[in-house]
Design a protein around this motif. Sequence first.
Motif, mmCIF file in Angstrom:
data_model
loop_
_atom_site.group_PDB
_atom_site.id
_atom_site.type_symbol
_atom_site.label_atom_id
_atom_site.label_comp_id
_atom_site.label_asym_id
_atom_site.label_seq_id
_atom_site.Cartn_x
_atom_site.Cartn_y
_atom_site.Cartn_z
ATOM 1 N N TYR A 25 0.827 -1.205 0.000
ATOM 2 C CA TYR A 25 0.000 0.000 0.000
ATOM 3 C C TYR A 25 0.867 1.263 0.000
ATOM 4 O O TYR A 25 0.616 2.198 -0.764
ATOM 5 C CB TYR A 25 -0.937 0.007 1.208
ATOM 6 C CG TYR A 25 -1.706 1.296 1.332
ATOM 7 C CD1 TYR A 25 -2.804 1.546 0.536
ATOM 8 C CD2 TYR A 25 -1.306 2.285 2.234
ATOM 9 C CE1 TYR A 25 -3.508 2.741 0.623
ATOM 10 C CE2 TYR A 25 -1.989 3.480 2.326
ATOM 11 C CZ TYR A 25 -3.094 3.694 1.531
ATOM 12 O OH TYR A 25 -3.769 4.882 1.616
ATOM 13 N N THR A 28 2.640 1.672 -3.402
ATOM 14 C CA THR A 28 1.748 2.199 -4.439
ATOM 15 C C THR A 28 1.396 3.656 -4.153
ATOM 16 O O THR A 28 1.222 4.438 -5.089
ATOM 17 C CB THR A 28 0.475 1.361 -4.575
ATOM 18 O OG1 THR A 28 -0.192 1.289 -3.310
ATOM 19 C CG2 THR A 28 0.777 -0.030 -5.086
ATOM 20 N N SER A 29 1.315 4.024 -2.894
ATOM 21 C CA SER A 29 1.089 5.422 -2.537
ATOM 22 C C SER A 29 2.274 6.281 -2.986
ATOM 23 O O SER A 29 2.086 7.398 -3.479
ATOM 24 C CB SER A 29 0.877 5.548 -1.036
ATOM 25 O OG SER A 29 0.739 6.876 -0.651
#
Length: 131
Positions: A25, A28-29
Amino acid sequence: MLYSFVVLVRMPEFPSPQEWVVILYIFTSAIEKIREMFMSEAGKISQKVKVWFSDYFNLSDFLAIVTFFVGFGLRIGGEDVLVPGRTVYCLNIIFWYVRLLDILAVNQQAGPYVMMIGKMVSVLFFFLMLY
């Protein structure tokens, strides 16, 4: 919530599946933030970077992502640096809580409460400094 779980539960030597989800996460952020920076309207790359870093929350997100990957690097570096990596994880989660409060501030029901909590914390911080 999953990052809070990862920080609060005892860390094994190899990252757990929950931790891999958090890593994915945040990775991807980071990719999204890079894309956001380069898709801005400014002309040159240096201007794009300057404009992107002028926003407080972009700077906060950058620090959150960088310190997370520093903590992850320490965490997988071996048994000797597992505790410092976990400490960086614990300090890094503060950035993500601040970001969550920013998201909740926009909500019509939760927004006023978040603002009141922010004001109370600033007053509490003043009293703690006096103590």
